[in-house]
Design a protein around this motif. Structure first.
Motif, PDB file in Angstrom:
ATOM      1  N   SER A   1       0.945  -1.054  -0.078  1.00 47.64           N
ATOM      2  CA  SER A   1       0.015   0.218  -0.102  1.00 47.64           C
ATOM      3  C   SER A   1       0.981   1.216  -0.078  1.00 47.64           C
ATOM      4  CB  SER A   1      -0.951   0.011   1.203  1.00 47.64           C
ATOM      5  OG  SER A   1      -1.818  -0.956   1.121  1.00 47.64           O
ATOM      6  N   GLY A   2       1.879   1.208   0.524  1.00 54.57           N
ATOM      7  CA  GLY A   2       3.050   2.401   0.543  1.00 54.57           C
ATOM      8  C   GLY A   2       3.503   2.748  -0.797  1.00 54.57           C
ATOM      9  N   HIS A   3       3.383   1.929  -1.803  1.00 52.43           N
ATOM     10  CA  HIS A   3       3.928   2.177  -3.317  1.00 52.43           C
ATOM     11  C   HIS A   3       2.726   2.557  -4.084  1.00 52.43           C
ATOM     12  CE1 HIS A   3       7.786  -0.276  -2.992  1.00 52.43           C
ATOM     13  NE2 HIS A   3       7.095  -1.015  -2.546  1.00 52.43           N
ATOM     14  N   PHE A   4       1.524   2.447  -3.428  1.00 47.29           N
ATOM     15  CA  PHE A   4       0.360   3.038  -3.985  1.00 47.29           C
ATOM     16  C   PHE A   4      -0.311   4.264  -3.298  1.00 47.29           C
ATOM     17  CE2 PHE A   4       0.870  -1.025  -5.719  1.00 47.29           C
ATOM     18  CZ  PHE A   4       0.495  -1.008  -7.142  1.00 47.29           C
ATOM     19  N   ARG A   5       0.339   5.452  -2.887  1.00 46.63           N
ATOM     20  CA  ARG A   5       0.090   6.434  -1.982  1.00 46.63           C
ATOM     21  C   ARG A   5      -0.703   7.333  -2.905  1.00 46.63           C
ATOM     22  NH1 ARG A   5       3.097   6.894   2.823  1.00 46.63           N
ATOM     23  NH2 ARG A   5       3.390   9.282   2.293  1.00 46.63           N
ATOM     24  N   ASN A   6      -1.960   7.121  -3.174  1.00 43.40           N
ATOM     25  CA  ASN A   6      -2.656   7.881  -3.917  1.00 43.40           C
ATOM     26  C   ASN A   6      -2.992   9.037  -3.130  1.00 43.40           C
ATOM     27  OD1 ASN A   6      -2.344   6.347  -6.322  1.00 43.40           O
ATOM     28  ND2 ASN A   6      -4.155   5.199  -5.691  1.00 43.40           N
ATOM     29  N   PHE A   7      -3.640   9.040  -2.064  1.00 46.45           N
ATOM     30  CA  PHE A   7      -4.197  10.054  -1.124  1.00 46.45           C
ATOM     31  C   PHE A   7      -3.252  10.049  -0.107  1.00 46.45           C
ATOM     32  CE2 PHE A   7      -7.472   8.346  -3.767  1.00 46.45           C
ATOM     33  CZ  PHE A   7      -8.094   9.378  -4.211  1.00 46.45           C
ATOM     34  N   PHE A   8      -2.973  11.421   0.593  1.00 48.54           N
ATOM     35  CA  PHE A   8      -2.135  11.751   1.494  1.00 48.54           C
ATOM     36  C   PHE A   8      -2.896  12.330   2.744  1.00 48.54           C
ATOM     37  CE2 PHE A   8       0.895  10.944  -1.759  1.00 48.54           C
ATOM     38  CZ  PHE A   8       1.977  10.363  -1.145  1.00 48.54           C
ATOM     39  N   CYS A   9      -2.452  12.181   4.011  1.00 48.71           N
ATOM     40  CA  CYS A   9      -3.091  12.922   5.074  1.00 48.71           C
ATOM     41  C   CYS A   9      -2.238  14.113   5.609  1.00 48.71           C
ATOM     42  CB  CYS A   9      -2.907  11.774   6.290  1.00 48.71           C
ATOM     43  SG  CYS A   9      -3.556  12.665   7.906  1.00 48.71           S
ATOM     44  N   ASP A  10      -2.620  15.252   5.389  1.00 49.21           N
ATOM     45  CA  ASP A  10      -2.167  16.556   5.523  1.00 49.21           C
ATOM     46  C   ASP A  10      -1.293  16.644   7.027  1.00 49.21           C
ATOM     47  OD1 ASP A  10      -2.560  17.492   3.166  1.00 49.21           O
ATOM     48  OD2 ASP A  10      -4.381  18.467   3.886  1.00 49.21           O
ATOM     49  N   GLN A  11      -1.815  15.638   8.082  1.00 52.13           N
ATOM     50  CA  GLN A  11      -1.335  16.031   9.520  1.00 52.13           C
ATOM     51  C   GLN A  11      -0.287  14.907   9.709  1.00 52.13           C
ATOM     52  OE1 GLN A  11      -4.397  16.368  12.441  1.00 52.13           O
ATOM     53  NE2 GLN A  11      -6.218  16.655  10.860  1.00 52.13           N
ATOM     54  N   CYS A  12      -0.345  13.776   9.361  1.00 52.20           N
ATOM     55  CA  CYS A  12       0.862  12.713   9.593  1.00 52.20           C
ATOM     56  C   CYS A  12       1.486  12.455   8.566  1.00 52.20           C
ATOM     57  CB  CYS A  12       0.368  11.543  10.365  1.00 52.20           C
ATOM     58  SG  CYS A  12      -0.954  10.711   9.617  1.00 52.20           S
ATOM     59  N   ALA A  13       1.050  12.616   7.191  1.00 50.79           N
ATOM     60  CA  ALA A  13       1.598  12.233   5.937  1.00 50.79           C
ATOM     61  C   ALA A  13       1.401  10.820   5.727  1.00 50.79           C
ATOM     62  CB  ALA A  13       3.188  12.485   6.098  1.00 50.79           C
ATOM     63  N   ALA A  14       0.703  10.186   6.082  1.00 48.44           N
ATOM     64  CA  ALA A  14       0.260   8.811   5.940  1.00 48.44           C
ATOM     65  C   ALA A  14      -0.388   8.844   4.404  1.00 48.44           C
ATOM     66  CB  ALA A  14      -0.734   8.097   6.882  1.00 48.44           C
ATOM     67  N   GLY A  15      -0.162   7.647   3.716  1.00 49.86           N
ATOM     68  CA  GLY A  15      -0.435   7.485   2.413  1.00 49.86           C
ATOM     69  C   GLY A  15      -1.762   6.428   2.262  1.00 49.86           C
ATOM     70  N   PHE A  16      -2.371   6.486   1.384  1.00 50.61           N
ATOM     71  CA  PHE A  16      -3.691   5.460   1.145  1.00 50.61           C
ATOM     72  C   PHE A  16      -3.927   5.358  -0.220  1.00 50.61           C
ATOM     73  CE2 PHE A  16      -3.909   7.591   5.222  1.00 50.61           C
ATOM     74  CZ  PHE A  16      -4.177   6.597   6.278  1.00 50.61           C
ATOM     75  N   VAL A  17      -4.369   4.245  -0.624  1.00 46.76           N
ATOM     76  CA  VAL A  17      -4.732   3.726  -1.832  1.00 46.76           C
ATOM     77  C   VAL A  17      -6.064   4.632  -2.410  1.00 46.76           C
ATOM     78  CG1 VAL A  17      -5.299   1.860  -3.557  1.00 46.76           C
ATOM     79  CG2 VAL A  17      -3.802   1.554  -1.532  1.00 46.76           C
ATOM     80  N   THR A  18      -7.100   4.627  -1.415  1.00 49.94           N
ATOM     81  CA  THR A  18      -8.362   5.154  -1.886  1.00 49.94           C
ATOM     82  C   THR A  18      -8.677   6.204  -0.922  1.00 49.94           C
ATOM     83  OG1 THR A  18      -9.638   3.780  -0.601  1.00 49.94           O
ATOM     84  CG2 THR A  18      -9.039   2.953  -2.841  1.00 49.94           C
ATOM     85  N   ALA A  19      -9.568   7.141  -1.559  1.00 48.32           N
ATOM     86  CA  ALA A  19     -10.222   8.336  -0.838  1.00 48.32           C
ATOM     87  C   ALA A  19     -10.948   7.807   0.442  1.00 48.32           C
ATOM     88  CB  ALA A  19     -11.014   9.186  -1.610  1.00 48.32           C
ATOM     89  N   GLY A  20     -11.640   6.495   0.354  1.00 52.59           N
ATOM     90  CA  GLY A  20     -12.472   6.345   1.401  1.00 52.59           C
ATOM     91  C   GLY A  20     -11.393   5.743   2.506  1.00 52.59           C
TER      92      GLY A  20
END
Length: 730
Positions: free
Chosen positions: A185-204
């Motif tokens: 999932s770290g390779h597919f960081r399409n969406f980022f959290c502005d507070q902790c910079a965590a990356g996610f595959v989907t907006a959900g």
């Protein structure tokens, strides 16, 4: 090979609807990709999904879903091993068409990549095998002219066998699927959290994650704790409540924080045999397989997944890396209020607090621990109070306990019917505990919450000095052994409980049950007082529960149509009417009763069920239920009158009887007749009076046609007109 604008624009305007039929299949508009890689354009998502469909259709990739098992994407079959799923997919769904494949994938969001297992990179069109995943995609695009976007192919590749979990993109291997999934999932960081910079595959997934950062009161649904963030509340629930709910012993219903503790308990207490898990590299044996796996990976295989970016320090655990990074940052966020020293960890600050309190003089300690109006407002007062409690438990034979229908051990999950059994258990199992273990056990309770201790046969563990009572014990530990104990706020509530006695240590008053003694001690430890009725409570949470009973409003019973002004009256009604009637139901005719006595009496008189007789040890009286016998003996023969009138020294065994008696002194008449305006002290008397206005002549003479409103009128009539009748039954 990426899609070019020329390949995917149907005409110069870029409108797919106006494309020429001679140009082949309808092309899809090229979408721009934002700097953060988010799929924001609907056409880009369509290209990604079309690429995924072509990859699945023309290659030997095996699509799957995962939720505890490897699940087939096309049907409902699930398997423990990936090899079984691959075999199922190739035999059952090998001939699936493009239309069916698109319908199957429509169940997932278009921005959600499809998980695929790529053990072999085979092409179905020419039976050739590519050396890697990138070569397979290039082969399908260049050789077979299939529409595949190399950059955004719409799939998330995994390489999973029965022995290996490998990332296709960086070739890193893992020991479990969940670690591999998190890594990929770290390779597919399409969406980022502005507070902790965590990356996610989907907006959900990002939306769910952002809820964890929302600041506000998040109360736990299973206890009274409140957390600032939803993430902290969920973490608390998983660690405390979810684990204890899952790990319950089926033999004694004891709950445990994890499966290992539960299994160890079942083995030690109930003698149940389990399979041992032996290490393949050394002679160590483990009770659970997860402990064996962690041992082998950490000790023998040296599989350390987490690395420090500064000094390349490696660890098997993420928390260890977090603690290690503090050495580089130099942050010291935990400050001591006494000596002003700062520490990087909260545990370091907590360790120095007892040292700092020992350095204070006795006058300074008591000054710090002063309580304003009975409220524990000072953090230091709470710390010193808890430190005093720890020293009392550590250096004396007092027995700490909790109570909820049983006497429960403070250190483990054991519970007993008798206090003597708990004392034997504590002496045998927990007598060698150190200060750190006791502090850990007490950390489960609030610092403002005093610890309940039984002080029967109390003695000092450090010497053989005779101790008379609990106050002498505290003075002895403070003066002779120089232990840090605040005599005023010692952090404990002393009880004197034996199998025959429930006595208050402070005023020596005795009680017949633990609940009465516990309620009485609230009078001595009135840390929090109710402004409306003056009732005192040990903790703020107890006061909060009490204040709810004073709230005026509309409280409707959930089982009937009655409405009450306060929550207390509604609960009292519910307990007396609905709970008791639900419990006391005749199994022969399903009739319900308000108490067990009337139910038992009904079963004897109506159904002829044999009755158990309980005979009094002092007189010939016989009772139908044991509780009536106990009340009779304590009240009549033992003279155990719990409640005393402050005005005339009238004593009674029942609280309600004392309330009725006090009406004689107060002269209050709160129950008024709306017809004739007469007032009465008791509601029952007003009801009897209302019979006069309603002409309710319920007492009829069985020898003539006269009837009377009151029973005393019938008695007078019988004595006057039927005095020759013997054995008159009123």
């Amino acid at each position: 090979m990426s899609f070019s604008a020329n390949n995917y624009l149907a005409n110069d305007s870029g409108d797919p609807a106006t494309s020429s039929r001679n140009t082949g299949p309808v092309k899809i508009k090229k979408a721009k990709v934002d700097e953060d890689g988010s799929f924001k354009d609907v056409y880009k998502k369509e290209i990604s999904r079309s690429s995924a469909i072509n990859l699945l259709l023309y290659s030997t990739l095996c699509p799957f879903r995962f939720s505890r098992f490897y699940m087939c994407l096309y049907c409902t079959q699930s398997y423990l091993d990936m090899s079984e799923l691959v075999c199922h997919t190739t035999t059952v769904h090998n001939a699936i068409g493009k239309k069916d494949l698109r319908r199957v994938l429509s169940r997932t969001g278009k921005s959600q990549p499809i998980k695929v297992n790529v053990i072999d990179y085979g092409c179905k069109l020419c039976d050739s095998v590519a050396p890697d995943f990138e070569a397979l995609k290039n082969h399908l695009v260049e050789t077979h002219k299939k529409e595949i976007d190399i950059a955004n192919d719409g799939v998330m590749p995994f390489k999973i066998t029965d022995k290996e979990y490998q990332c296709i993109l960086c070739k890193e291997t893992f020991v479990e699927y969940r670690f591999l999934n998190k890594h990929v999932s770290g390779h597919f960081r399409n969406f980022f959290c502005d507070q902790c910079a965590a990356g996610f595959v989907t907006a959900g997934r990002l939306r769910v994650h952002l809820k964890g950062h929302q600041i506000g009161p998040h109360p736990c649904t299973d206890c009274d704790k409140i957390f600032n963030t939803l993430a902290a509340k969920i973490e608390h629930y998983k660690r405390v409540h979810a684990k204890t709910k899952r790990n319950i012993c089926k033999h004694c219903q004891a709950s445990f924080m994890d499966y290992y503790q539960k299994k160890k308990h079942m083995k030690d207490v109930h003698g149940i045999k389990f399979n041992d898990f032996k290490c393949n590299f050394c002679s160590k044996i483990f009770l659970v397989s997860s402990a064996l796996k962690a041992h082998e990976r950490q000790v023998h295989l040296k599989n350390k997944k987490f690395t420090c970016d500064i000094c390349n320090y490696q660890s098997h655990y993420k928390e260890s890396i977090k603690r290690h990074v503090m050495c580089h940052t130099g942050e010291k966020n935990f400050k001591c209020d006494i000596c002003k020293k700062a520490y990087a960890r909260h545990s370091d600050q907590a360790t120095t607090m007892p040292c700092n309190t020992e350095a204070l003089t006795e006058h300074e300690q008591i000054k710090i621990a002063e309580v304003d109006d009975g409220l524990f407002n000072d953090v230091l007062a709470k710390q010193i109070s808890r430190s005093s409690a720890i020293n009392i438990i550590l250096f004396s034979t007092v027995c700490p306990f909790r109570f909820s229908r049983f006497y429960m051990c403070l250190y483990c999950t054991q519970k007993y019917l008798e206090m003597s059994q708990l004392m034997q258990h504590t002496q045998k199992e927990h007598s060698g505990l150190g200060k750190k273990d006791i502090r850990k056990a007490l950390s489960r309770t609030e610092r403002a919450q005093p610890i309940k201790v039984n002080v029967v046969d109390v003695a000092c563990k450090l010497c053989s000095t005779d101790i008379v009572d609990f106050d002498d014990l505290k003075t002895h530990l403070l003066t002779k052994h120089k232990k840090d104990i605040d005599l005023k706020n010692d952090g404990v509530i002393p009880f004197r409980i034996t199998d025959k006695e429930y006595a208050c240590v402070i005023c020596r008053q005795q009680f017949v049950k633990y609940i009465y003694l516990n309620k009485h001690l609230n009078e001595h430890y009135r840390n929090f007082s109710c402004e409306q009725c003056g009732a005192g409570f040990v903790t703020a949470s107890s006061l909060k529960g009490h204040l709810a009973t004073h709230q005026i409003g509309v409280y409707q019973c959930t089982d009937c149509d009655k409405v009450y002004k306060t929550e207390a009256t509604r609960l009292d009604h519910y307990k007396k009417i609905h709970i008791k009637t639900k419990k006391n139901i005749c199994k022969h005719c399903q009739e319900s009763f308000t108490d067990y006595y009337h139910k038992r009496k009904h079963m004897i008189s109506v159904h002829g069920v044999g009755a158990n007789e309980y005979k009094c040890s002092f007189c010939p009286k016989v009772f139908m239920v044991s509780s009536h016998l106990r009340a009779h003996e304590r009240q009549t023969h033992l003279k155990l009158d719990t409640y005393t009138c402050d005005i005339c020294d009238h004593r009674t065994y029942y609280k309600e009887a004392m309330k009725k008696h006090l009406i004689c002194h107060s002269g209050e008449k709160n129950f008024k007749c709306e017809i004739c305006k007469k007032a009465y002290a008791r509601k029952r008397t007003l009801k009897e009076h209302m019979r006069i206005h309603n002409n309710d002549r319920r007492f009829a003479c069985q020898y003539c046609d006269r009837a009377f409103i009151q029973k005393c009128s019938l008695k007078g009539h019988m004595k006057t007109h039927h005095k020759d009748v013997e054995n008159i039954n009123y």
